[in-house]
Design an enzyme around this catalytic site. Structure first.
Site, PDB file in Angstrom:
ATOM      1  N   ARG A 188      -9.425 -13.270  15.539  1.00 55.24           N
ATOM      2  CA  ARG A 188     -10.445 -13.095  14.482  1.00 55.24           C
ATOM      3  C   ARG A 188     -10.761 -11.631  14.203  1.00 55.24           C
ATOM      4  NH1 ARG A 188     -12.740 -17.092  17.612  1.00 55.24           N
ATOM      5  NH2 ARG A 188     -12.373 -19.169  16.796  1.00 55.24           N
ATOM      6  N   LYS A 218      -7.643  -4.605   1.224  1.00 59.37           N
ATOM      7  CA  LYS A 218      -6.913  -5.829   0.892  1.00 59.37           C
ATOM      8  C   LYS A 218      -5.677  -5.921   1.782  1.00 59.37           C
ATOM      9  CE  LYS A 218      -7.995  -6.662  -3.992  1.00 59.37           C
ATOM     10  NZ  LYS A 218      -7.389  -6.778  -5.337  1.00 59.37           N
ATOM     11  N   GLU A 222       0.579   4.541  -9.860  1.00 53.91           N
ATOM     12  CA  GLU A 222      -0.794   4.112  -9.552  1.00 53.91           C
ATOM     13  C   GLU A 222      -1.775   5.276  -9.745  1.00 53.91           C
ATOM     14  OE1 GLU A 222      -1.535   0.992  -9.154  1.00 53.91           O
ATOM     15  OE2 GLU A 222       0.167  -0.029  -8.211  1.00 53.91           O
ATOM     16  N   LYS A 231     -10.177   5.492  -6.188  1.00 61.57           N
ATOM     17  CA  LYS A 231     -10.143   4.177  -5.530  1.00 61.57           C
ATOM     18  C   LYS A 231     -11.376   4.005  -4.635  1.00 61.57           C
ATOM     19  CE  LYS A 231      -7.736   0.382  -4.013  1.00 61.57           C
ATOM     20  NZ  LYS A 231      -6.478  -0.235  -3.703  1.00 61.57           N
ATOM     21  N   GLU A 264     -14.182  -7.193  -5.572  1.00 60.82           N
ATOM     22  CA  GLU A 264     -13.605  -7.385  -6.904  1.00 60.82           C
ATOM     23  C   GLU A 264     -14.345  -8.425  -7.736  1.00 60.82           C
ATOM     24  OE1 GLU A 264      -9.279  -7.177  -6.946  1.00 60.82           O
ATOM     25  OE2 GLU A 264      -9.240  -8.265  -8.836  1.00 60.82           O
ATOM     26  N   ARG A 322     -14.086  -3.488  -9.827  1.00 63.41           N
ATOM     27  CA  ARG A 322     -12.784  -3.303  -9.172  1.00 63.41           C
ATOM     28  C   ARG A 322     -11.633  -3.897  -9.988  1.00 63.41           C
ATOM     29  NH1 ARG A 322     -11.227  -3.913  -2.664  1.00 63.41           N
ATOM     30  NH2 ARG A 322      -9.061  -3.297  -2.932  1.00 63.41           N
ATOM     31  N   ASN A 369      -6.723  -3.360 -11.955  1.00 60.25           N
ATOM     32  CA  ASN A 369      -5.593  -4.211 -12.357  1.00 60.25           C
ATOM     33  C   ASN A 369      -4.989  -3.776 -13.690  1.00 60.25           C
ATOM     34  OD1 ASN A 369      -5.855  -5.874 -10.100  1.00 60.25           O
ATOM     35  ND2 ASN A 369      -7.443  -7.096 -11.101  1.00 60.25           N
ATOM     36  N   HIS A 412      -1.417  -4.383 -14.709  1.00 59.91           N
ATOM     37  CA  HIS A 412      -0.835  -5.293 -13.712  1.00 59.91           C
ATOM     38  C   HIS A 412      -0.596  -6.715 -14.231  1.00 59.91           C
ATOM     39  CE1 HIS A 412      -1.608  -2.004 -11.023  1.00 59.91           C
ATOM     40  NE2 HIS A 412      -1.158  -2.664  -9.980  1.00 59.91           N
ATOM     41  N   HIS A 440       2.922  -7.687 -13.513  1.00 61.82           N
ATOM     42  CA  HIS A 440       3.329  -8.751 -12.590  1.00 61.82           C
ATOM     43  C   HIS A 440       4.297  -9.719 -13.252  1.00 61.82           C
ATOM     44  CE1 HIS A 440      -0.403  -8.225  -9.792  1.00 61.82           C
ATOM     45  NE2 HIS A 440       0.602  -7.459  -9.424  1.00 61.82           N
ATOM     46  N   HIS A 477       7.372  -2.217  -8.135  1.00 62.25           N
ATOM     47  CA  HIS A 477       6.032  -2.557  -8.624  1.00 62.25           C
ATOM     48  C   HIS A 477       5.513  -1.532  -9.646  1.00 62.25           C
ATOM     49  CE1 HIS A 477       1.886  -3.959  -8.459  1.00 62.25           C
ATOM     50  NE2 HIS A 477       1.508  -2.724  -8.163  1.00 62.25           N
TER      51      HIS A 477
HETATM   52  N1  NAD Z   1      -3.317  -3.885  -0.392  1.00 61.27           N
HETATM   53  C1  NAD Z   1      -3.350  -3.339  -1.589  1.00 61.27           C
HETATM   54  O1  NAD Z   1      -4.425  -3.013  -2.104  1.00 61.27           O
HETATM   55  C2  NAD Z   1      -2.071  -3.085  -2.312  1.00 61.27           C
HETATM   56  C3  NAD Z   1      -2.077  -2.331  -3.491  1.00 61.27           C
HETATM   57  C4  NAD Z   1      -0.852  -2.067  -4.107  1.00 61.27           C
HETATM   58  C5  NAD Z   1       0.333  -2.543  -3.557  1.00 61.27           C
HETATM   59  N2  NAD Z   1       0.303  -3.278  -2.408  1.00 61.27           N
HETATM   60  C6  NAD Z   1       1.539  -3.765  -1.777  1.00 61.27           C
HETATM   61  O2  NAD Z   1       2.310  -2.635  -1.383  1.00 61.27           O
HETATM   62  C7  NAD Z   1       3.683  -3.009  -1.318  1.00 61.27           C
HETATM   63  C8  NAD Z   1       4.530  -1.902  -1.908  1.00 61.27           C
HETATM   64  O3  NAD Z   1       4.314  -0.715  -1.176  1.00 61.27           O
HETATM   65  P1  NAD Z   1       5.356   0.490  -1.190  1.00 61.27           P
HETATM   66  O4  NAD Z   1       5.696   0.835  -2.573  1.00 61.27           O
HETATM   67  O5  NAD Z   1       4.822   1.512  -0.295  1.00 61.27           O
HETATM   68  O6  NAD Z   1       6.677  -0.201  -0.627  1.00 61.27           O
HETATM   69  P2  NAD Z   1       7.316  -0.315   0.840  1.00 61.27           P
HETATM   70  O7  NAD Z   1       6.287  -0.455   1.871  1.00 61.27           O
HETATM   71  O8  NAD Z   1       8.351  -1.370   0.746  1.00 61.27           O
HETATM   72  O9  NAD Z   1       8.021   1.112   1.018  1.00 61.27           O
HETATM   73  C9  NAD Z   1       9.095   1.471   0.167  1.00 61.27           C
HETATM   74  C10 NAD Z   1      10.324   1.887   0.974  1.00 61.27           C
HETATM   75  O10 NAD Z   1      10.116   3.180   1.544  1.00 61.27           O
HETATM   76  C11 NAD Z   1      10.455   3.179   2.910  1.00 61.27           C
HETATM   77  N3  NAD Z   1       9.624   4.220   3.515  1.00 61.27           N
HETATM   78  C12 NAD Z   1       8.302   4.155   3.801  1.00 61.27           C
HETATM   79  N4  NAD Z   1       7.851   5.354   4.188  1.00 61.27           N
HETATM   80  C13 NAD Z   1       8.897   6.203   4.158  1.00 61.27           C
HETATM   81  C14 NAD Z   1       9.053   7.589   4.417  1.00 61.27           C
HETATM   82  N5  NAD Z   1       8.004   8.365   4.740  1.00 61.27           N
HETATM   83  N6  NAD Z   1      10.273   8.121   4.302  1.00 61.27           N
HETATM   84  C15 NAD Z   1      11.331   7.356   3.916  1.00 61.27           C
HETATM   85  N7  NAD Z   1      11.246   6.060   3.621  1.00 61.27           N
HETATM   86  C16 NAD Z   1      10.027   5.483   3.732  1.00 61.27           C
HETATM   87  C17 NAD Z   1      10.229   1.778   3.367  1.00 61.27           C
HETATM   88  O11 NAD Z   1      11.017   1.473   4.485  1.00 61.27           O
HETATM   89  C18 NAD Z   1      10.660   0.979   2.144  1.00 61.27           C
HETATM   90  O12 NAD Z   1      12.038   0.754   2.148  1.00 61.27           O
HETATM   91  C19 NAD Z   1       3.803  -4.341  -2.031  1.00 61.27           C
HETATM   92  O13 NAD Z   1       3.987  -5.356  -1.094  1.00 61.27           O
HETATM   93  C20 NAD Z   1       2.448  -4.518  -2.716  1.00 61.27           C
HETATM   94  O14 NAD Z   1       2.067  -5.867  -2.837  1.00 61.27           O
HETATM   95  C21 NAD Z   1      -0.878  -3.555  -1.786  1.00 61.27           C
HETATM   96 ZN    ZN Z   2      -0.391  -1.854  -8.211  1.00 60.00          ZN
END
Ligand code: NAD
Ligand code: ZN
Length: 333
Positions: free
Chosen positions: A113, A135, A177, A213, A223, A227, A231, A234, A238, A251
């Site tokens: 938990r 999130k 973003e 943010k 949200e 908040r 989006n 998005h 999406h 994305h």
């Molecule tokens: N929680 C939230 O509020 C929120 C907001 C936006 C997006 N997201 C989520 O985030 C995800 C996308 O995140 P992302 O774009 O960071 O993708 P990711 O985490 O897949 O990273 C992209 C790539 O970069 C590589 N990588 C990471 N750090 C590195 C570094 N320093 N050097 C070299 N390679 C590196 C990873 O291995 C991966 O292949 C999605 O799943 C999305 O749903 C969440």
């Molecule tokens: Zn986004």
């Protein structure tokens, strides 16, 4: 530099400093069981640097990519935590991009938990966006982020030096973003994108985006209203991501395309298009509008008959607009 996120009893600091990865133990107690969760794309060196600071540290390396935000990976991590006898006062560390932050954060929110959690985002997207706001989520089949929780970290560590190893494409993807933050909330960010080389101003861009943010999340963490402006781009984004099966376009690339029709001023739309092209993101991608529309209305932000769209009339401010499915269709033309 320290940015405090004020969320009453869930408040925490974001610490931003070059090389801070080497000094995490100065800011948080690592003298307990620590599970570092990272992926195969994050340079191994980063995990080693962190592990060397944890006398009782362990590391789990999951496969890189969105498919790791799954029940099977979630289960694997929880089993490992249990086997190693982790308790609530032990620590989970996310070391990687948004995939790792979402996955590790969700494990932390549910294991016993809730167990202590810190986030060390290493992509532009995760530093600007996903590591702030609490999130956490995994996917269920094709439905993204449908299983999740709001769960705040104890601290976030941002080391810009980790961005040096990030691919150009991932780097630019995350910058979308920040461009979004500029359009909806802070025109100065937008203007930083317009002058000269983006890479020369990335620190200012990222820090200002974090402040946007933080401000929005502090005012409306769950949200309920404000908040929702995050989006922006998005809803169509999406739809486009889904159309390309979440693999051809990243994305941010899809969100970039989704933002353009939501900008009501022609001149501002053209300026935004120029910045998107500067980020090496194509704005002339073809897709089947009807299929994207169907995916769009399936989006989780849609209730039975209307969709809340986020629109920008002038630079630096956004408003919400509830529109019928038919009204939404026209934005795809
Ligand atoms: N929680 C939230 O509020 C929120 C907001 C936006 C997006 N997201 C989520 O985030 C995800 C996308 O995140 P992302 O774009 O960071 O993708 P990711 O985490 O897949 O990273 C992209 C790539 O970069 C590589 N990588 C990471 N750090 C590195 C570094 N320093 N050097 C070299 N390679 C590196 C990873 O291995 C991966 O292949 C999605 O799943 C999305 O749903 C969440
Ligand atoms: Zn986004």
């Amino acid at each position: 530099m320290k940015i405090s996120v004020d969320l009453k009893e869930n408040s925490y600091d974001i610490l931003i400093e070059d090389g801070i990865l080497n000094r995490v133990g100065e800011y948080i107690d690592l003298n307990r069981k620590v599970m570092i969760i990272t992926d195969s794309g994050v340079p191994k060196e980063y995990g080693d640097i962190l592990l060397s600071q944890c006398p009782m540290g362990e590391i789990i390396v999951v496969e890189q990519g969105e498919q790791s935000k799954s029940f099977s990976t979630y289960e694997r991590i929880c089993r490992k935590l249990l086997e190693s006898n982790f308790h609530r006062k032990d620590l989970i560390v996310a070391l990687g991009g948004g995939v790792i932050g979402d996955l590790a954060g969700f494990c932390a929110s549910t294991y016993m938990r809730g167990i202590d959690f810190i986030n060390i985002p290493t992509t532009t997207l995760s530093q600007i966006d996903s590591s702030i706001g609490g999130k956490t989520a995994i996917n269920l089949g094709d439905t993204k982020n449908i299983i999740g929780a709001f769960y705040q970290p104890k601290k976030v560590f941002i080391d810009f030096k980790t961005l040096e190893t990030l691919s150009e494409r991932d780097y630019n993807n995350g910058m979308v973003e920040a461009l979004k933050a500029g359009l909806i909330y802070d025109r100065e960010i937008f203007e930083l994108f317009e002058i000269g080389d983006i890479k020369e101003r990335y620190r200012d861009i990222i820090i200002k985006s974090i402040l946007v943010k933080k401000d929005v999340v502090e005012k409306d963490v769950r949200e309920q209203s404000l908040r929702k402006i995050l989006n922006f781009g998005h809803t169509i984004g999406h739809g486009i991501e889904g159309y390309f099966n979440f693999n051809e376009l990243l994305h941010g690339e899809a969100v970039a395309l989704g933002m353009l029709p939501m900008i009501e001023d022609n001149n501002l739309r053209e300026r935004t298009k120029k910045i998107i092209e500067k980020l090496n993101i194509r704005t002339d991608i073809n897709y089947d509008r009807e299929k994207v529309f169907k995916l769009m209305v399936k989006d989780k932000k849609a209730d039975s008959s209307k969709i809340t769209l986020v629109k920008v009339k002038e630079l630096g401010s956004a408003y919400l607009s509830d529109e019928t499915f038919e009204q939404c269709r026209k934005y795809l033309d």
